[in-house]
Design a protein around this motif. Sequence first.
Motif, PDB file in Angstrom:
ATOM      1  N   GLU A  39      38.671  33.805  34.342  1.00  0.00           N
ATOM      2  CA  GLU A  39      37.781  32.922  33.236  1.00  0.00           C
ATOM      3  C   GLU A  39      36.576  32.864  33.782  1.00  0.00           C
ATOM      4  OE1 GLU A  39      40.107  29.242  33.798  1.00  0.00           O
ATOM      5  OE2 GLU A  39      42.121  30.163  33.011  1.00  0.00           O
ATOM      6  N   ASN A  40      35.867  32.155  32.742  1.00  0.00           N
ATOM      7  CA  ASN A  40      34.492  31.969  32.920  1.00  0.00           C
ATOM      8  C   ASN A  40      34.161  31.164  34.174  1.00  0.00           C
ATOM      9  OD1 ASN A  40      33.963  31.429  29.349  1.00  0.00           O
ATOM     10  ND2 ASN A  40      33.385  33.040  30.344  1.00  0.00           N
ATOM     11  N   GLY A  41      32.943  31.854  34.874  1.00  0.00           N
ATOM     12  CA  GLY A  41      32.848  31.113  35.960  1.00  0.00           C
ATOM     13  C   GLY A  41      33.630  31.376  37.206  1.00  0.00           C
ATOM     14  N   VAL A  42      34.499  32.084  37.177  1.00  0.00           N
ATOM     15  CA  VAL A  42      35.328  32.161  38.514  1.00  0.00           C
ATOM     16  C   VAL A  42      34.635  33.157  39.614  1.00  0.00           C
ATOM     17  CG1 VAL A  42      37.740  32.064  37.514  1.00  0.00           C
ATOM     18  CG2 VAL A  42      36.611  34.335  37.407  1.00  0.00           C
ATOM     19  N   GLY A  43      33.754  33.975  39.172  1.00  0.00           N
ATOM     20  CA  GLY A  43      32.955  34.695  40.273  1.00  0.00           C
ATOM     21  C   GLY A  43      32.704  36.321  39.998  1.00  0.00           C
ATOM     22  N   LYS A  44      33.287  36.623  38.851  1.00  0.00           N
ATOM     23  CA  LYS A  44      33.358  38.046  38.491  1.00  0.00           C
ATOM     24  C   LYS A  44      32.150  39.064  38.821  1.00  0.00           C
ATOM     25  CE  LYS A  44      34.882  37.420  34.475  1.00  0.00           C
ATOM     26  NZ  LYS A  44      34.878  35.709  34.336  1.00  0.00           N
ATOM     27  N   SER A  45      30.823  38.282  38.177  1.00  0.00           N
ATOM     28  CA  SER A  45      29.645  38.889  38.229  1.00  0.00           C
ATOM     29  C   SER A  45      29.119  38.765  39.604  1.00  0.00           C
ATOM     30  CB  SER A  45      28.681  38.162  37.302  1.00  0.00           C
ATOM     31  OG  SER A  45      28.946  38.191  35.839  1.00  0.00           O
ATOM     32  N   THR A  46      29.397  37.571  40.333  1.00  0.00           N
ATOM     33  CA  THR A  46      28.961  37.361  41.584  1.00  0.00           C
ATOM     34  C   THR A  46      29.714  38.350  42.484  1.00  0.00           C
ATOM     35  OG1 THR A  46      28.926  34.865  40.944  1.00  0.00           O
ATOM     36  CG2 THR A  46      28.640  35.615  43.677  1.00  0.00           C
ATOM     37  N   LEU A  47      30.768  38.758  42.470  1.00  0.00           N
ATOM     38  CA  LEU A  47      31.465  39.789  43.111  1.00  0.00           C
ATOM     39  C   LEU A  47      30.887  40.920  42.950  1.00  0.00           C
ATOM     40  CD1 LEU A  47      34.091  41.024  44.979  1.00  0.00           C
ATOM     41  CD2 LEU A  47      35.330  40.805  42.832  1.00  0.00           C
ATOM     42  N   LEU A  48      30.532  41.269  41.831  1.00  0.00           N
ATOM     43  CA  LEU A  48      30.039  42.837  41.445  1.00  0.00           C
ATOM     44  C   LEU A  48      28.707  42.850  41.916  1.00  0.00           C
ATOM     45  CD1 LEU A  48      31.672  44.695  39.652  1.00  0.00           C
ATOM     46  CD2 LEU A  48      29.846  44.368  37.900  1.00  0.00           C
ATOM     47  N   LYS A  49      27.785  41.763  41.931  1.00  0.00           N
ATOM     48  CA  LYS A  49      26.406  41.675  42.530  1.00  0.00           C
ATOM     49  C   LYS A  49      26.433  41.944  44.000  1.00  0.00           C
ATOM     50  CE  LYS A  49      24.424  38.978  38.840  1.00  0.00           C
ATOM     51  NZ  LYS A  49      24.416  37.447  38.550  1.00  0.00           N
ATOM     52  N   GLY A 197      39.322  31.250  43.166  1.00  0.00           N
ATOM     53  CA  GLY A 197      39.016  31.897  44.654  1.00  0.00           C
ATOM     54  C   GLY A 197      39.556  32.805  45.296  1.00  0.00           C
ATOM     55  N   LYS A 198      40.666  33.293  44.559  1.00  0.00           N
ATOM     56  CA  LYS A 198      41.522  34.362  45.252  1.00  0.00           C
ATOM     57  C   LYS A 198      41.641  35.588  44.178  1.00  0.00           C
ATOM     58  CE  LYS A 198      44.469  32.171  48.477  1.00  0.00           C
ATOM     59  NZ  LYS A 198      45.023  30.871  48.187  1.00  0.00           N
ATOM     60  N   VAL A 199      41.775  36.552  44.830  1.00  0.00           N
ATOM     61  CA  VAL A 199      42.034  38.076  44.045  1.00  0.00           C
ATOM     62  C   VAL A 199      43.286  38.593  43.925  1.00  0.00           C
ATOM     63  CG1 VAL A 199      41.031  40.138  44.111  1.00  0.00           C
ATOM     64  CG2 VAL A 199      39.456  38.365  44.225  1.00  0.00           C
ATOM     65  N   ILE A 200      43.731  38.743  42.801  1.00  0.00           N
ATOM     66  CA  ILE A 200      44.927  39.309  42.768  1.00  0.00           C
ATOM     67  C   ILE A 200      45.076  40.790  41.969  1.00  0.00           C
ATOM     68  CG2 ILE A 200      47.208  39.032  41.496  1.00  0.00           C
ATOM     69  CD1 ILE A 200      46.218  35.884  41.204  1.00  0.00           C
TER      70      ILE A 200
END
Length: 202
Positions: A39-49, A197-200
Amino acid sequence: MDRTILETNGLTITVGEKTILREVNLRFFERGMFAILGENGVGKSTLLKKIYHDAKTSPKWIWPDGKKKITYLGHELGFYSSLNLEENLRYFAALDGNHSQKRREELIQLFRLEKRKLDPIHLYSRGMKQKVAIMRAVLSSADIILFDEPFTGLDAESSAVFSRILNEEKEKKLILIVLHSVPSELQCTGQILIKQGKVIVS
Ligand SMILES: Nc1ncnc2c1ncn2[C@@H]1O[C@H](COP(=O)(O)OP(=O)(O)OP(=O)(O)O)[C@@H](O)[C@H]1O
């Protein structure tokens, strides 16, 4: 045999006071394409960066021939607007250590930009600019490509063309791609879902 090219060992990402991702353990081999979803804001872009930043700066990363071969296409498209398409791609090829001119022409045709390739990029539409940024990433000699919502602004035909290009590229490279939904033509090797905050991984 495939070898590990990217690993996050217990990666925790905190922005300000907030922990966005906790104890992320991911491991990737040299080839394949993985969609990063959530979902929006979960941290996808942050993880990539974070992956991009660590790859460039952390001494823990070992690059076989000493050259850091990772490229990132985020929300900033990163090219020279006053230069035309040919000039931009040639410039990045020179920085990168040259890519095939044949492949460059092939991509320009696939994305239907032959008639516009001598126009400066600032005259391009939003979708056309996105195609330029995509071409630059695809033409790079990087072993790992990180894409953050690269389908933004592409029409249906261009999305299908780009999906086919990615399906081919994943046989040679590792591709991580942040998406909101997986286009039907895109053949991902796996999916990484970020939730609370978790990755599946699946
Ligand atoms: N520089 C920053 N300062 C403070 N908070 C930030 C910063 N960058 C990101 N965040 C926060 O981190 C969280 C994750 O943001 P991120 O952009 O990674 O989400 P996302 O999953 O890519 O979202 P979207 O699908 O909307 O693009 C959000 O709550 C966002 O507000």
